[in-house]
Scaffold this active site. Structure first.
Site, short mmCIF file in Angstrom:
data_model
loop_
_atom_site.label_atom_id
_atom_site.label_comp_id
_atom_site.label_asym_id
_atom_site.label_seq_id
_atom_site.Cartn_x
_atom_site.Cartn_y
_atom_site.Cartn_z
CG ASP A 63 -1.97 0.98 1.27
OD1 ASP A 63 -1.72 2.13 0.87
OD2 ASP A 63 -3.09 0.62 1.68
CB THR A 131 -7.76 13.61 -13.34
OG1 THR A 131 -8.95 13.92 -14.03
CG2 THR A 131 -7.96 14.03 -11.88
CD GLU A 133 -12.78 13.32 -13.77
OE1 GLU A 133 -13.51 13.26 -12.77
OE2 GLU A 133 -12.64 12.36 -14.55
CE1 TYR A 156 -9.66 9.98 -9.46
CE2 TYR A 156 -10.91 11.32 -11.01
CZ TYR A 156 -9.78 10.58 -10.70
OH TYR A 156 -8.77 10.45 -11.63
CE LYS A 195 -12.70 4.73 -13.79
NZ LYS A 195 -11.28 4.57 -13.79
NE ARG A 220 -16.55 13.31 -18.24
CZ ARG A 220 -17.46 14.20 -17.81
NH1 ARG A 220 -17.78 15.24 -18.57
NH2 ARG A 220 -18.04 14.06 -16.64
CG ASN A 255 -20.89 11.02 -21.73
OD1 ASN A 255 -19.69 11.08 -22.04
ND2 ASN A 255 -21.34 11.38 -20.54
NE ARG A 288 -20.39 10.04 -12.42
CZ ARG A 288 -19.33 9.86 -13.23
NH1 ARG A 288 -18.70 10.89 -13.76
NH2 ARG A 288 -18.93 8.65 -13.53
CE1 TYR A 348 1.91 -11.01 -4.61
CE2 TYR A 348 -0.20 -11.25 -5.73
CZ TYR A 348 1.16 -11.00 -5.76
OH TYR A 348 1.77 -10.75 -6.96
P1 NAD Z 1 -7.11 2.23 -12.03
O1 NAD Z 1 -8.19 2.37 -11.02
O2 NAD Z 1 -7.32 1.37 -13.22
O3 NAD Z 1 -5.77 1.72 -11.32
C1 NAD Z 1 -5.35 2.19 -10.06
C2 NAD Z 1 -4.30 1.23 -9.53
O4 NAD Z 1 -3.84 1.75 -8.26
C3 NAD Z 1 -4.82 -0.18 -9.28
O5 NAD Z 1 -3.91 -1.13 -9.77
C4 NAD Z 1 -4.93 -0.26 -7.76
O6 NAD Z 1 -4.77 -1.58 -7.26
C5 NAD Z 1 -3.80 0.67 -7.33
N1 NAD Z 1 -4.00 1.20 -5.99
C6 NAD Z 1 -5.13 1.75 -5.48
N2 NAD Z 1 -4.94 2.10 -4.20
C7 NAD Z 1 -3.65 1.78 -3.89
C8 NAD Z 1 -2.85 1.90 -2.72
N3 NAD Z 1 -3.35 2.43 -1.58
N4 NAD Z 1 -1.58 1.46 -2.75
C9 NAD Z 1 -1.06 0.92 -3.88
N5 NAD Z 1 -1.77 0.76 -5.03
C10 NAD Z 1 -3.05 1.21 -5.02
O7 NAD Z 1 -6.76 3.73 -12.46
P2 NAD Z 1 -6.24 4.29 -13.87
O8 NAD Z 1 -7.40 4.61 -14.71
O9 NAD Z 1 -5.15 3.41 -14.36
O10 NAD Z 1 -5.62 5.67 -13.37
C11 NAD Z 1 -4.25 5.76 -12.98
C12 NAD Z 1 -3.95 7.19 -12.56
O11 NAD Z 1 -4.23 8.07 -13.64
C13 NAD Z 1 -4.80 7.68 -11.39
O12 NAD Z 1 -3.99 8.45 -10.56
C14 NAD Z 1 -5.88 8.53 -12.06
O13 NAD Z 1 -6.31 9.55 -11.19
C15 NAD Z 1 -5.11 9.09 -13.23
N6 NAD Z 1 -5.93 9.44 -14.41
C16 NAD Z 1 -6.79 8.52 -14.95
C17 NAD Z 1 -7.52 8.86 -16.07
C18 NAD Z 1 -8.46 7.87 -16.72
O14 NAD Z 1 -9.19 8.25 -17.64
N7 NAD Z 1 -8.48 6.61 -16.32
C19 NAD Z 1 -7.40 10.14 -16.63
C20 NAD Z 1 -6.50 11.05 -16.05
C21 NAD Z 1 -5.77 10.68 -14.93
P1 TYD Z 2 -16.33 7.67 -16.54
O1 TYD Z 2 -15.80 6.66 -17.49
O2 TYD Z 2 -16.83 7.21 -15.21
O3 TYD Z 2 -15.21 8.80 -16.39
P2 TYD Z 2 -15.28 10.26 -15.66
O4 TYD Z 2 -16.46 10.30 -14.78
O5 TYD Z 2 -14.00 10.28 -14.89
O6 TYD Z 2 -15.33 11.25 -16.77
O7 TYD Z 2 -17.53 8.45 -17.25
C1 TYD Z 2 -17.34 9.12 -18.48
C2 TYD Z 2 -18.63 9.84 -18.80
O8 TYD Z 2 -19.65 8.86 -19.06
C3 TYD Z 2 -19.16 10.68 -17.65
O9 TYD Z 2 -19.77 11.86 -18.19
C4 TYD Z 2 -20.22 9.81 -17.00
C5 TYD Z 2 -20.75 9.00 -18.16
N1 TYD Z 2 -21.21 7.63 -17.84
C6 TYD Z 2 -22.48 7.19 -18.25
O10 TYD Z 2 -23.24 7.96 -18.88
N2 TYD Z 2 -22.86 5.93 -17.95
C7 TYD Z 2 -22.05 5.06 -17.26
O11 TYD Z 2 -22.47 3.91 -16.99
C8 TYD Z 2 -20.76 5.51 -16.84
C9 TYD Z 2 -19.82 4.60 -16.09
C10 TYD Z 2 -20.38 6.80 -17.17
#
Ligand code: NAD
Ligand code: TYD
Length: 349
Positions: A63, A131, A133, A156, A195, A220, A255, A288, A348
């Site tokens: 962690d 992000t 966001e 978040y 997502k 988005r 969306n 949401r 683990y």
């Molecule tokens: P994800 O949820 O797929 O992966 C997160 C990972 O972090 C997982 O493997 C989880 O096990 C690990 N994790 C969570 N808590 C932990 C802890 N306490 N200690 C160690 N490991 C831990 O997320 P993602 O979509 O790959 O996003 C990765 C990063 O990028 C995040 O910081 C997110 O905020 C950022 N980000 C994501 C997006 C997106 O669209 N997915 C966009 C911009 C920024």
């Molecule tokens: P998401 O993939 O959760 O990313 P974020 O909230 O970080 O942008 O959602 C992308 C967009 O899609 C967001 O506007 C919320 C919408 N959404 C839906 O309309 N239906 C769904 O089931 C989900 C998961 C997201």
């Protein structure tokens, strides 16, 4: 950089980043992946990397909030760079249960920073992945720049904003060599199907309803995950210390348009037996709470300073993504059924 600590490397973007750095760049050092394997962390994503790269890839289950575990990793592996992905990342989960977001995204980041500070004599870089966001929501005009005010609207994004501020403060106060990137919505292989894009792909393949929040008019800015990982690597190599870089796809879509495109592409690639359109699965559901209307990134800074720009178009990126999910039924089955979690527990315990 010789020994890079990647946090959250078993999640979606972390997995693609680890693969990219080891397979597609001239990096010749070692990647140490620290992940505590929440529901979003799947070490099976990297089993082939583990076999192919031997000592150049190490996985440690820990962690990021565990000081002694993280400190011993810094010592044992001579960590000289950090790329920090680990986070709770799903907005909907943060609305229902914000606690873990505060613990990991804020306290976990703080713990990493404190340990990095203790080893700052050998630390070349602490890169923090964040992000767009954190900037809140746009109406129909304008873009987020690196100078936009922070106005997070979900637990978040508020937790990510807090982490960004802590990282910045360690640069200003202690001179820790940091960089921060704020990226728009990613999509691509290995994304956990909670997502929007993977959820819609897999529901559509199973003929399940496609739940679109509100009227589907939220916008988005989509970026293919490989483009994001390449941007992070460019920042790690040449980014100005203390700086923030916005990363975006120049690809704004409402969306409902995203979901329609997924339906149409799936209908082309794998038509339903009766040839009907998957658009008839779309179901508008309750919105949401606090749903940000629009995100859009101005990424001219990284384009001009580091020569990065997105390469993948949404059309090609979405097709690659759909084909990846179709080509990996085992991955999908293990993730949907939770079998990978049982495997983790066995490994683990
Ligand atoms: P994800 O949820 O797929 O992966 C997160 C990972 O972090 C997982 O493997 C989880 O096990 C690990 N994790 C969570 N808590 C932990 C802890 N306490 N200690 C160690 N490991 C831990 O997320 P993602 O979509 O790959 O996003 C990765 C990063 O990028 C995040 O910081 C997110 O905020 C950022 N980000 C994501 C997006 C997106 O669209 N997915 C966009 C911009 C920024
Ligand atoms: P998401 O993939 O959760 O990313 P974020 O909230 O970080 O942008 O959602 C992308 C967009 O899609 C967001 O506007 C919320 C919408 N959404 C839906 O309309 N239906 C769904 O089931 C989900 C998961 C997201």
């Amino acid at each position: 950089m010789k020994n890079i600590l990647v946090t959250g490397g078993c999640g979606f973007i972390g997995t693609v980043f680890v693969r990219y750095v080891l397979q597609d760049t001239d990096f010749s050092g070692r990647v140490i992946n620290v992940d505590n394997l929440t529901y979003a962390g799947n070490p099976e994503n990297l089993t082939d990397i583990e076999s192919a790269f031997g000592e150049r890839y190490e996985f440690m289950k820990a962690d990021i909030g565990d000081s002694s575990a993280i400190e011993s990793i810094f010592q044992r592996y001579n960590i000289d760079a950090v790329c920090h992905f680990a986070a709770e990342s799903h907005v909907d989960r943060s609305i229902v249960a914000p606690d873990a977001f505060i613990q990991t995204n804020i306290c976990g980041t703080f713990n990493l920073l404190e340990i990095a500070r203790r080893y700052s004599d050998r630390l070349i870089l602490f890169h923090h992945v964040s992000t767009d966001e954190v900037y809140g929501s746009l109406d129909s005009g304008g873009f987020f720049t690196e100078d936009s005010a922070y106005r997070p609207n979900s637990p978040y994004s508020a937790s990510k904003a807090a982490a960004d501020h802590l990282v910045r403060s360690y640069w200003k106060t202690y001179g820790l060599p940091v960089t921060i990137s704020n990226c728009s919505n990613n999509y691509g292989p290995f994304q956990f199907p909670e997502k929007l894009i993977p959820l819609m792909i897999l529901n559509a393949l199973d003929d399940k309803p496609l739940p679109v929040y509100g009227e589907g008019q939220n916008v988005r800015d989509w970026l293919y995950v490989d483009d994001h990982c390449r941007a992070i690597w460019e920042i790690m190599k040449a980014g100005t210390r203390g700086a923030t870089y916005n990363i975006g796809g120049r690809c704004e879509l409402a969306n409902i348009d995203t979901v329609n495109r997924i339906c149409d592409l799936l209908d082309d690639i794998q038509p339903r037996s009766d040839r009907s359109s998957r658009r008839d699965l779309i179901t508008f559901v309750r919105d949401r709470p606090g749903h940000d209307l629009r995100y859009a990134i101005d990424c001219r800074k990284i384009e001009m300073e580091l020569g990065w720009s997105p390469r993948e178009s949404f059309e090609t990126g979405l097709e690659k993504t759909i084909r990846w999910y179709l080509d990996h039924p085992q991955w999908v089955k293990r993730v949907q059924s939770g079998e990978y979690l049982k495997w983790v527990e066995e490994q683990y315990k």
